[in-house]
Scaffold this active site. Structure first.
Site, mmCIF file in Angstrom:
data_model
loop_
_atom_site.group_PDB
_atom_site.id
_atom_site.type_symbol
_atom_site.label_atom_id
_atom_site.label_comp_id
_atom_site.label_asym_id
_atom_site.label_seq_id
_atom_site.Cartn_x
_atom_site.Cartn_y
_atom_site.Cartn_z
ATOM 1 N N TYR A 186 43.283 -21.816 -109.474
ATOM 2 C CA TYR A 186 41.861 -21.906 -109.123
ATOM 3 C C TYR A 186 41.067 -22.408 -110.316
ATOM 4 C CZ TYR A 186 42.280 -19.196 -104.756
ATOM 5 O OH TYR A 186 42.599 -18.758 -103.495
ATOM 6 N N ASP A 224 36.800 -17.885 -98.997
ATOM 7 C CA ASP A 224 35.558 -17.339 -98.457
ATOM 8 C C ASP A 224 34.572 -18.442 -98.108
ATOM 9 O OD1 ASP A 224 36.315 -14.686 -98.700
ATOM 10 O OD2 ASP A 224 35.493 -14.480 -100.724
#
EC number: 5.4.99.12
Length: 247
Positions: free
Chosen positions: A113, A52
């Site tokens: 992540y 994003d």
């Protein structure tokens, strides 16, 4: 057509995410412009994770098919030279030749992540767009213990965006660790794939545990509710990094 695997690093602060969008500055459009400048061809890249706006990467992976079988170091150096000249905050760390059936997205078996929290009274002066600043003291041990309630295969409806396009909310979360290094707190997440806003939703909900507003049982109840309204706040994108993709 020879297929090349690109490993990328970028600061996503000034980009509207990975995916190419009309009239918006994105990672994909900047990378494909560099590829066009190098090869003279309009080529499309495929990526492991469509990050994003504001999300960073230290180990993003993409693939592209060139007509010519270039030397890998030539591709790396040419793309980096153009990206640097254009003032882009993107670096090509590595280039490899891969088989035609390699797919940066669908061949991935694990994604890693890291979410970074700066936990101190004073705000960040240098890394304001690369961490989530939380001035309230956080109980890291409580956060880590609560995080283990999320590990395993679950319906993660509570922790995914209402705009998530995944067909199923069921995912298998392999690891979710929370640990402190000085003033920084790290959330490390590992799974084959993640839902839209899943890790940022984890971070926001675990913050509620860290400040003492939620217990581990509250987090578990939110998970089992399968209700987006039961999620804590969605943490800002500034703290999130895609660090590694395994194949």
């Amino acid at each position: 057509m020879p297929r090349f695997k690109l490993t990328l690093e970028y600061d996503g602060s000034n980009y509207a995410g990975w995916q190419r969008q009309a009239e918006l500055h994105t990672i994909q459009s900047a990378l494909e412009q560099a590829i066009f400048h190098f090869s003279g061809q309009q080529l499309t890249t495929t990526t492991a994770g469509r990050t994003d706006a504001g999300v960073h990467a230290t180990g993003q992976v993409a693939h592209v098919d060139f007509i010519k079988n270039w030397q890998t170091y030539t591709v790396r150096d040419a793309l980096n030279a153009y990206l640097q000249k254009q003032g882009e905050e993107i670096a090509v760390l590595n280039v490899q030749n891969v088989p035609d059936n390699f797919d940066a997205r669908f061949s991935a078996i694990k994604r890693h992540y890291l979410f970074k929290i700066l936990n101190r009274l004073s705000p960040p002066a240098l890394n304001i767009k690369r961490v989530w600043w939380i001035p309230k003291p956080l109980n890291v041990d409580a956060m880590h213990q609560a995080a283990q309630k999320l590990v395993g295969q679950h319906d993660f409806t509570t922790f995914r965006s209402a705009h998530c396009q995944a067909k199923s909310p069921i995912r298998t979360l392999e690891r979710l660790d929370v640990y402190r290094e000085g003033e920084e707190i790290f959330l490390y997440a590992q799974a084959r794939s993640f839902l839209h806003h899943q890790i940022r939703s984890f971070a926001g909900s675990l913050m509620e545990v860290g400040i003492g507003r939620w217990t581990a049982q509250d987090l578990e109840a939110a998970l089992h509710a399968k209700d987006r309204k039961r999620c804590g706040m969605v943490a800002p994108p500034s703290g999130l990094y895609l660090t590694q993709v395994d194949y």
